[in-house]
Design a protein around this motif. Sequence first.
Motif, PDB file in Angstrom:
ATOM      1  N   LEU A 476      33.401  32.876  36.259  1.00 10.58           N
ATOM      2  CA  LEU A 476      34.182  32.727  37.493  1.00 10.58           C
ATOM      3  C   LEU A 476      33.902  31.346  38.067  1.00 10.58           C
ATOM      4  O   LEU A 476      32.987  31.161  38.875  1.00 10.58           O
ATOM      5  CB  LEU A 476      33.802  33.814  38.511  1.00 10.58           C
ATOM      6  N   PRO A 477      34.666  30.351  37.687  1.00  7.25           N
ATOM      7  CA  PRO A 477      34.375  28.973  38.113  1.00  7.25           C
ATOM      8  C   PRO A 477      34.446  28.787  39.633  1.00  7.25           C
ATOM      9  O   PRO A 477      33.784  27.895  40.172  1.00  7.25           O
ATOM     10  CB  PRO A 477      35.461  28.152  37.404  1.00  7.25           C
ATOM     11  N   GLU A 478      35.246  29.601  40.344  1.00  4.75           N
ATOM     12  CA  GLU A 478      35.417  29.427  41.779  1.00  4.75           C
ATOM     13  C   GLU A 478      34.328  30.115  42.604  1.00  4.75           C
ATOM     14  O   GLU A 478      34.323  30.023  43.827  1.00  4.75           O
ATOM     15  CB  GLU A 478      36.779  29.979  42.216  1.00  4.75           C
ATOM     16  N   PHE A 479      33.419  30.802  41.918  1.00 10.36           N
ATOM     17  CA  PHE A 479      32.406  31.577  42.644  1.00 10.36           C
ATOM     18  C   PHE A 479      31.429  30.654  43.361  1.00 10.36           C
ATOM     19  O   PHE A 479      30.990  29.638  42.813  1.00 10.36           O
ATOM     20  CB  PHE A 479      31.655  32.494  41.685  1.00 10.36           C
ATOM     21  N   SER A 480      31.073  31.027  44.639  1.00  8.10           N
ATOM     22  CA  SER A 480      30.094  30.263  45.413  1.00  8.10           C
ATOM     23  C   SER A 480      29.345  31.219  46.322  1.00  8.10           C
ATOM     24  O   SER A 480      29.955  31.962  47.102  1.00  8.10           O
ATOM     25  CB  SER A 480      30.783  29.179  46.243  1.00  8.10           C
ATOM     26  N   VAL A 481      28.035  31.176  46.242  1.00  6.80           N
ATOM     27  CA  VAL A 481      27.223  32.047  47.098  1.00  6.80           C
ATOM     28  C   VAL A 481      27.346  31.628  48.558  1.00  6.80           C
ATOM     29  O   VAL A 481      27.324  32.466  49.463  1.00  6.80           O
ATOM     30  CB  VAL A 481      25.753  32.010  46.643  1.00  6.80           C
ATOM     31  N   ASP A 482      27.504  30.336  48.818  1.00  7.05           N
ATOM     32  CA  ASP A 482      27.594  29.840  50.193  1.00  7.05           C
ATOM     33  C   ASP A 482      28.821  30.372  50.915  1.00  7.05           C
ATOM     34  O   ASP A 482      28.844  30.456  52.148  1.00  7.05           O
ATOM     35  CB  ASP A 482      27.617  28.315  50.198  1.00  7.05           C
ATOM     36  N   HIS A 483      29.881  30.705  50.170  1.00  9.38           N
ATOM     37  CA  HIS A 483      31.113  31.203  50.769  1.00  9.38           C
ATOM     38  C   HIS A 483      31.314  32.680  50.456  1.00  9.38           C
ATOM     39  O   HIS A 483      32.445  33.163  50.384  1.00  9.38           O
ATOM     40  CB  HIS A 483      32.320  30.392  50.273  1.00  9.38           C
ATOM     41  N   LEU A 484      30.201  33.393  50.300  1.00  6.48           N
ATOM     42  CA  LEU A 484      30.299  34.800  49.919  1.00  6.48           C
ATOM     43  C   LEU A 484      30.903  35.640  51.041  1.00  6.48           C
ATOM     44  O   LEU A 484      31.855  36.397  50.825  1.00  6.48           O
ATOM     45  CB  LEU A 484      28.913  35.332  49.551  1.00  6.48           C
ATOM     46  N   LEU A 485      30.348  35.506  52.272  1.00  7.16           N
ATOM     47  CA  LEU A 485      30.878  36.272  53.400  1.00  7.16           C
ATOM     48  C   LEU A 485      32.289  35.799  53.734  1.00  7.16           C
ATOM     49  O   LEU A 485      32.545  34.604  53.851  1.00  7.16           O
ATOM     50  CB  LEU A 485      29.972  36.128  54.626  1.00  7.16           C
ATOM     51  N   GLY A 486      33.185  36.763  53.893  1.00  3.51           N
ATOM     52  CA  GLY A 486      34.564  36.444  54.195  1.00  3.51           C
ATOM     53  C   GLY A 486      35.443  36.366  52.966  1.00  3.51           C
ATOM     54  O   GLY A 486      36.676  36.344  53.084  1.00  3.51           O
ATOM     55  N   SER A 487      34.818  36.297  51.776  1.00  2.47           N
ATOM     56  CA  SER A 487      35.611  36.285  50.547  1.00  2.47           C
ATOM     57  C   SER A 487      35.959  37.714  50.148  1.00  2.47           C
ATOM     58  O   SER A 487      35.414  38.679  50.678  1.00  2.47           O
ATOM     59  CB  SER A 487      34.840  35.590  49.427  1.00  2.47           C
ATOM     60  N   CYS A 488      36.883  37.842  49.210  1.00  2.00           N
ATOM     61  CA  CYS A 488      37.331  39.162  48.766  1.00  2.00           C
ATOM     62  C   CYS A 488      36.519  39.590  47.556  1.00  2.00           C
ATOM     63  O   CYS A 488      36.236  38.781  46.657  1.00  2.00           O
ATOM     64  CB  CYS A 488      38.818  39.127  48.430  1.00  2.00           C
ATOM     65  N   ILE A 489      36.153  40.855  47.532  1.00  2.65           N
ATOM     66  CA  ILE A 489      35.355  41.369  46.422  1.00  2.65           C
ATOM     67  C   ILE A 489      36.133  41.374  45.112  1.00  2.65           C
ATOM     68  O   ILE A 489      35.566  41.472  44.028  1.00  2.65           O
ATOM     69  CB  ILE A 489      34.834  42.785  46.764  1.00  2.65           C
ATOM     70  N   ASP A 490      37.474  41.244  45.223  1.00  2.96           N
ATOM     71  CA  ASP A 490      38.282  41.177  43.998  1.00  2.96           C
ATOM     72  C   ASP A 490      37.949  39.942  43.175  1.00  2.96           C
ATOM     73  O   ASP A 490      38.257  39.896  41.972  1.00  2.96           O
ATOM     74  CB  ASP A 490      39.771  41.164  44.363  1.00  2.96           C
ATOM     75  N   ASP A 491      37.343  38.914  43.802  1.00  2.00           N
ATOM     76  CA  ASP A 491      37.018  37.682  43.076  1.00  2.00           C
ATOM     77  C   ASP A 491      35.990  37.920  41.980  1.00  2.00           C
ATOM     78  O   ASP A 491      35.829  37.071  41.090  1.00  2.00           O
ATOM     79  CB  ASP A 491      36.495  36.623  44.059  1.00  2.00           C
ATOM     80  N   PHE A 492      35.280  39.079  42.038  1.00  2.00           N
ATOM     81  CA  PHE A 492      34.267  39.368  41.028  1.00  2.00           C
ATOM     82  C   PHE A 492      34.851  40.076  39.806  1.00  2.00           C
ATOM     83  O   PHE A 492      34.117  40.415  38.885  1.00  2.00           O
ATOM     84  CB  PHE A 492      33.162  40.258  41.631  1.00  2.00           C
ATOM     85  N   HIS A 493      36.122  40.346  39.815  1.00  2.00           N
ATOM     86  CA  HIS A 493      36.712  41.164  38.753  1.00  2.00           C
ATOM     87  C   HIS A 493      37.871  40.433  38.092  1.00  2.00           C
ATOM     88  O   HIS A 493      38.631  39.707  38.738  1.00  2.00           O
ATOM     89  CB  HIS A 493      37.185  42.500  39.327  1.00  2.00           C
ATOM     90  N   LYS A 494      38.005  40.670  36.797  1.00  2.00           N
ATOM     91  CA  LYS A 494      39.090  40.058  36.040  1.00  2.00           C
ATOM     92  C   LYS A 494      40.421  40.740  36.334  1.00  2.00           C
ATOM     93  O   LYS A 494      41.470  40.139  36.169  1.00  2.00           O
ATOM     94  CB  LYS A 494      38.786  40.142  34.542  1.00  2.00           C
ATOM     95  N   GLN A 495      40.393  42.022  36.743  1.00  2.00           N
ATOM     96  CA  GLN A 495      41.610  42.768  37.045  1.00  2.00           C
ATOM     97  C   GLN A 495      41.545  43.251  38.504  1.00  2.00           C
ATOM     98  O   GLN A 495      41.192  44.392  38.787  1.00  2.00           O
ATOM     99  CB  GLN A 495      41.768  43.960  36.098  1.00  2.00           C
ATOM    100  N   PRO A 496      41.872  42.392  39.456  1.00  2.00           N
ATOM    101  CA  PRO A 496      41.745  42.744  40.886  1.00  2.00           C
ATOM    102  C   PRO A 496      42.577  43.953  41.288  1.00  2.00           C
ATOM    103  O   PRO A 496      42.151  44.751  42.124  1.00  2.00           O
ATOM    104  CB  PRO A 496      42.223  41.481  41.598  1.00  2.00           C
ATOM    105  N   ALA A 497      43.786  44.103  40.738  1.00  2.00           N
ATOM    106  CA  ALA A 497      44.648  45.224  41.131  1.00  2.00           C
ATOM    107  C   ALA A 497      44.000  46.556  40.786  1.00  2.00           C
ATOM    108  O   ALA A 497      44.017  47.509  41.578  1.00  2.00           O
ATOM    109  CB  ALA A 497      46.009  45.095  40.452  1.00  2.00           C
ATOM    110  N   GLN A 498      43.417  46.631  39.586  1.00  2.00           N
ATOM    111  CA  GLN A 498      42.754  47.879  39.180  1.00  2.00           C
ATOM    112  C   GLN A 498      41.551  48.162  40.073  1.00  2.00           C
ATOM    113  O   GLN A 498      41.317  49.302  40.479  1.00  2.00           O
ATOM    114  CB  GLN A 498      42.322  47.766  37.725  1.00  2.00           C
TER     115      GLN A 498
END
Length: 722
Positions: A476-498
């Motif tokens: 996940l190239p866009e992942f950043s711990v500094d911007h964790l709060l406020g981000s969507c948990i879907d960013d951790f998954h390859k299939q966000p809709a599922q």
Amino acid sequence: MKIDKSITNVEQVLKESDSIVSKTDLNGRITYASDDLVRISGFSKEELIGATHQIMRHPDMPNEAFEDLWASMQAGYPGSLVIKDRCKNGDFYWVWANIAPIFENDKLIGYISVRTKPSLSQVAEVTDAYQLFCKGQAGHLKIQDGRIIKKNGWGRFFSAKTVSIKARLLMVIAIMALVLLGICGLGLFGMGKSSEGLKTVHKHHMLPMTQIAQIQKLMLINRLHITASLLNASPEVTQKNTDEVEKNIALGSVILKGYVNRSLSVDEKIKVDRFATDINRLVQEGLQPAILSLRSQDAVLAKHIIDDKLTPLYELVDAEAQALLQVELDDASGELDESQSRDAKIRVLASAILAFGIFLALWLSFSLLRSIVQPLNKIISHFGQVAQGNCAMPIDVNCLDEVGKVMAALKAMQIKLGYDVAEAKRIADDHLRIKIALDNASTAVMIADHNRIIVYANQAVINILNMAELDIHQQLPEFSVDHLLGSCIDDFHKQPAQQAQLLAEFTETHVVSTDMGGRSMVITANPVINEQGQRLGAVAEWLDRSSEVAVEKEVAVILVGAVMGDFSQRIVMKGKVGFYRELSESINQLMQTTESAINEAARVFHVLSHGDLTEKITNHYSGTLGQLKEDANSMVDDLNNIIGQIKSVAESIHIAAKEIASGNASLAHRTEQQAASLEQTTVSMQELTEIVQQNSANAKHANELAVNASDIAAKGVNVIGQ
């Protein structure tokens, strides 16, 4: 539980921030007690829940205070009171208590009490008065709406403060209506009187005056006709004039009859009767004789009658008619004066009523405005205080009208807000404790709202993701711990809709093992659902098992080798820290010890299999391996002892066998002798049997002889008796 009822003179002073909150059911039993109440009163929650407020009642509190408070509660209004409560240890504390009924679906379910620190003036105001009530010396004082007031004759029910605004508005309208009705009534009365006066003037004055005037006119016309007949004595003129006179006499009689036949006073009747008499005299003594003389062409006689009778009588009647006209004019003038006087009185009375009505309406209007505007200003001020978060200011409900009900509702809302604030503070403190605990927990916790936005992540999660950030970037190239709060948990998954569908529907624990940039992560998710069944979000526990998985793989290889009998493999210690280093060292030591013990045991068993009983296990082992060593070495020693014993026993068995053979021959000889003795014994037993049988027969015979002897003896007794 028995409560100590002793009291002391020690006061526990409340802090400004203290908020003592309790809830009771309809029977007055406590169903909720705040932490401040538990702390200040000294009673535990177990002692308070289910008990009544009597448990905290101080003996210095009079019954009248609680009766007034209960009366407000029964009427559905909130109540306020300065209360002296007792601590469990006997100390006391003062509170400003605000109590309000609790409604649910418009049904009364209980009462809520919010107590705060009272002012010194409030305490000073009631202290002495409460003592007077407790001693029965209150006299003219009473407690009403939580205040000490003097009794009055009107009573609470008849107080103007109990009259509703609607009633006062209706009262103002009614007063104005009554004033208008009064003025209209007076106007109608005046108009009626004026109408009656006009009718009286017309009927009793104008009509009689008209009748008198008509009579005068007819008399004058008759006189003119008589005079004309004298001047022109032709028969035709005389006949015509005399006919007119007779006609006028008849008409005058009718008019006179109408004038006379009416209601008259005694004086008027005398004058009218005299007037009627004189008119009749004028007709009988003047006109009729003159008519006869004129018709007979006797001018001298006619002139004599006119001069001597007609003219004097005419002047007399005319004077009386003038007098009657003057009387009627005087009476009409009197009616006018009376009417004017009556109208003046009516105007004065109407003006007075109007002025009084306007004054009363203005007074009621100003009173109504004052009773509306001032409380509304207070309500606005109270709302401002509530908006600023001040829910402890005293709200006095001084009236029971609509504005008073609004004030009571505001006070009930203030009390409920006070409870909600205390409850919110308690919940906030609980949540703060939970947050601090989560922040310092070793378990990595992350919370997302119902839109899957991350709203919380404790330090353990941050630490895990910081260590794995470089590895996660590979996936996940866009992942950043500094911007964790406020981000969507879907960013951790390859299939966000599922993932979104799963988080929107799952109702129980969901465990996911995933590989993120080569690191093994285990995420345990649980739904967050409130009491109403509304989904608020999800909570996830993160576990980085990368090191654990690597160790598991190494351990698995070693265990597979051990199962196959290979104990020579070892875990590489490089990179191992903490628990995993200790685990690896323990497994390596286990493999080393096990391999050494098995090798020594194999050596000993190998030499034993070749008959060498001199070898033993010499290395030191503990536990089961130590027991194995002891048992193996004991087995070697036991085998040596057993073999020696077997040899010795074999020799003993050989000697014993010979002795047994000799003993058997001797036993056979003795057996034959014993058999012969048994045959002799058998013969003796047969002879003994025959003797016994003979003795039995003899005994039977002896019995028969005894019976016969008894019969003979009985017969002898009979013979002796005879």
